[in-house]
Design an enzyme around this catalytic site. Structure first.
Site, short mmCIF file in Angstrom:
data_model
loop_
_atom_site.label_atom_id
_atom_site.label_comp_id
_atom_site.label_asym_id
_atom_site.label_seq_id
_atom_site.Cartn_x
_atom_site.Cartn_y
_atom_site.Cartn_z
N LEU A 80 -7.91 -19.52 12.66
CA LEU A 80 -9.48 -19.54 12.71
C LEU A 80 -10.15 -20.07 11.70
CD1 LEU A 80 -10.30 -16.26 14.32
CD2 LEU A 80 -10.09 -18.31 15.35
N LYS A 103 -11.53 -7.89 12.92
CA LYS A 103 -10.28 -8.66 12.83
C LYS A 103 -9.34 -7.81 12.05
CE LYS A 103 -8.72 -13.16 11.46
NZ LYS A 103 -7.99 -12.81 10.25
N GLU A 158 -2.44 -8.28 17.33
CA GLU A 158 -2.31 -7.95 15.96
C GLU A 158 -1.38 -6.96 15.97
OE1 GLU A 158 -3.41 -10.49 14.23
OE2 GLU A 158 -2.98 -9.97 12.09
N CYS A 385 12.90 3.91 -24.12
CA CYS A 385 13.89 4.39 -24.98
C CYS A 385 14.03 3.38 -26.25
CB CYS A 385 15.18 3.87 -24.16
SG CYS A 385 15.54 2.00 -24.05
N CYS A 402 14.69 -3.45 -18.76
CA CYS A 402 15.37 -2.70 -19.88
C CYS A 402 16.65 -3.00 -19.87
CB CYS A 402 14.87 -1.16 -20.09
SG CYS A 402 15.70 -0.36 -21.07
ZN ZN Z 1 14.62 1.61 -21.77
#
Ligand code: ZN
Length: 646
Positions: A80, A103, A158, A385, A402
């Protein structure tokens, strides 16, 4: 009351009653009432030819496809033309009436019925070619599988998932598999290979368009009630003219903010079909319709910090923290930046002026950085850490990872997954108590959870941990030692392997952990519902020697149980299978599964038979007749699966 409405009402009442009875042990109506309503439903279904996907008078079996087939649309699906200007709506109408509706923001699906039956379901795709998702469409929550009209017709609509379901479903998925918004979840669910997954997602379909060559309608506003009369639901719609279109738009926008499903605008279409056709179309858009998109409410604020949230697999996700603002009625101060690529694209710096908005009116997002100072530096160590980090680009986006495999943040995430209710289900181990255990060095792997008795004194010295809570926790860890293999596999937190994938895996390998550990990618690809990512992920996991050692240690601690419910119901019982199967690939596979649960198999029905499994219980086959004569329980494959808790 009209019959279609009554059919839907009865379907819902009866489903509620069975759910209360079977799953919650609660009776909301007597057996007599239930039977009467069921009779009424059956009669109405026969009278009208309409049967809903969730009708208690039938059960749709599960289906697994190996890939989604590409299919050409008979009629191209145009998109549309969009506007953000209310004036354009009035210009479209001129002196015509229009149909104005909300919609919905999901995945557009085209459903085709022939001879009163649903025969095809295609995604929109690129508008010319879509994907065949019939196996999943049959499991939508609110469409008719059979309709009274015998002419061929196609309904477009939909497929959506409500906010409430979106939050619930995401909550059950590991963080890396969570969906960004209801639309992505709807799309991901409709395009599943295994229809059981789609069925569990509570997908609703709202029709908005009809294509039916052999029936003449003058107006769109006549088509929509006709669609409803066949058992479909439509999004709310209203007839408007140029004098009230703007006022109605304002009213609909307010309505859309609290709608049952995600919305992304309004649609206005000319009501008079003859006139609408005469307008024709551009190469992209039909000229009789216009989508109105409202501006998301966005607000300026100041970026105060960027936090990094570690995930289970070592991914560290940036989160923008800003001065609190009111958005769509709530106070917001954080928004995920999702990944390094997005963060870099925004050229952020602490103190920058940013705009934030709520995507789909619920999920806060950073939209824009007005000052773009670009002074922010991605951390070069893990915020949790202190170990090294690296930027990876596994797909389109860069992510921060990490590199320390024993990073406590990663460990915490995987531990909290491991003890979760869907996994080992160890009560009394909240995230914060796990954190204490990890920091005190008591727990550094999931296996350590079962050795906490060695640290009794230390644990009892924690604030909030008395003698009683300590003993309760020890009891809970003992209880948790008895676990089914699929719960253990799920608990390991293997990438892409959720609840149902773990079950499929165990079922396919008949609960043989060694077979699973040693399986290569090729054989893993044979597991129903497994794609290449999943197969590769399982294989990679068990090739890693640390993981292998962990699993071996866990197996020496845990007592792997046959699935309690499945084993006791199947064990020692004699089964006969007849006819074709839907869930299992063939009879051989089903027989192996039954045997793995301790059940026995026979070739013919005798008085010793406990169950005859057939997907066509009404067929006049000799086995069926014999079973009826001998009063042997006749069950479908689906019944069997629910009996085993699958
Ligand atoms: Zn870490």
């Amino acid at each position: 009351m009209n019959k279609t409405r009554r059919i839907k009402e009865l379907t819902n009442i009866l489903n509620e009653a069975s759910q209360a009875y079977y799953q919650e042990n609660r009776e909301i109506m007597s057996d007599k009432e239930f039977d009467e309503l069921l009779d009424e439903l059956q009669t109405l279904e026969e009278e009208t030819g309409i049967r809903m996907s969730n009708s208690p008078t039938q059960k749709v079996g599960s289906e697994v496809v190996s890939a989604l087939k590409k299919v050409r649309h008979e009629e191209k699906l145009l998109s549309l033309n969009k506007t953000k200007n209310l004036n354009d709506l009035r210009s479209l109408l001129k002196d015509q009436d229009g149909v104005f509706s909300i919609k919905l923001d999901g995945l557009t699906i085209s459903l085709t019925y022939e001879n009163g039956k649903l025969v095809q379901a295609l995604t929109r795709g690129d508008g010319e070619t879509g994907e065949d998702v019939l196996h999943n469409a049959k499991r939508f929550s609110n469409i008719p599988l059979e309709v009274s009209c015998k002419e061929k017709f196609t309904v477009r609509g939909e497929a959506v998932i409500s906010y409430a379901d979106f939050l619930k479903i995401n909550g059950l998925l590991p963080p890396e598999e969570q969906y960004k918004n209801p639309r992505n979840l709807a799309s991901g669910s409709v395009r599943q290979l295994n229809s059981e997954i789609a069925a569990s997602r509570n997908i609703h379909f709202y029709a908005f368009q009809l294509s039916m060559p052999n029936k003449h309608f003058n107006r769109k506003s006549e088509q929509l009630p006709w669609i409803e009369s066949q058992g479909f639901e439509t999004a709310d719609y209203f007839i408007v003219d140029r004098d009230n279109v703007e006022e109605t738009a304002q009213w609909l926008i307010d309505k859309a903010r609290n709608y049952k499903a995600a919305t992304d605008g309004l649609v206005l279409t000319i009501d008079n079909i003859g006139y609408a056709k005469s307008l024709g179309a551009t190469s992209k858009f039909p000229k009789d319709s216009l989508a109105f998109k409202w501006e998301d409410e966005s607000i300026k604020t100041r970026l105060m910090a960027i936090e990094w949230q570690p995930g289970r697999m070592g991914n560290i996700t940036p989160v923008a923290v800003f001065e609190p603002v009111e958005l769509e009625g709530t106070t917001v101060s954080r928004a995920s930046l999702h990944n390094v690529s997005i963060l870099e694209g925004l050229k952020l710096g602490i103190g920058d002026t940013i705009s934030v908005f709520k995507a789909n009116m619920i999920i806060p997002q950073v939209e824009k950085n007005h000052t773009r100072s670009n002074t922010y530096q991605i951390p070069f160590y893990c915020p949790s850490c202190g170990g090294g980090v690296t930027v990876k680009k596994p797909h389109e986006s860069k992510i921060l990872v990490c590199t320390n495999t024993s990073c406590p943040a990663q460990l915490l995430q995987s531990l909290s997954h491991f003890v979760g209710r869907e996994a080992l289900n160890i009560e009394g181990l909240s995230y914060s108590s796990l954190e204490k255990f990890v920091n005190a060095g008591i727990v550094s792997s999931p296996a350590d959870i079962f050795k906490i008795e060695q640290h009794k004194d230390k644990i009892m010295s924690f604030p909030g941990f008395g003698e009683r809570s300590y003993h309760r926790l020890v009891q809970n860890t003992k209880k948790a030692r008895k676990v089914s293999l699929h719960s253990l596999i799920y608990a390991l937190g293997i990438d892409y392997i959720g609840r149902s994938a773990s079950k499929e895996l165990c079922r396919y390998f008949q609960n043989d952990i060694d077979a699973i550990i040693n399986a290569d990618v090729e054989s893993l690809l044979n597991v129903p519902g497994f794609g290449s990512k999943m197969a590769q992920s399982v294989s990679d996991y068990f090739r890693n020697s640390r993981n292998k050692a962990l699993v071996e240690e866990l197996l020496s601690i845990l007592e792997i149980q046959e699935d309690k419910t499945s084993a006791s119901r199947v064990s020692g019982k004699i089964f006969v299978i007849t006819g074709s199967l839907e869930h299992f690939q063939n009879r051989d596979e089903m027989e192996r599964f039954i045997e793995s649960l301790g059940g026995r198999l026979a070739k013919s029905v005798t008085s010793k038979t406990d169950f005859l499994i057939t997907n066509d219980p009404s067929s006049g086959s000799s086995k069926n007749r014999k079973a009826r004569e001998l009063k042997v329980s006749v069950i479908t494959e689906r019944d069997f699966l629910s009996m085993t808790g699958s």
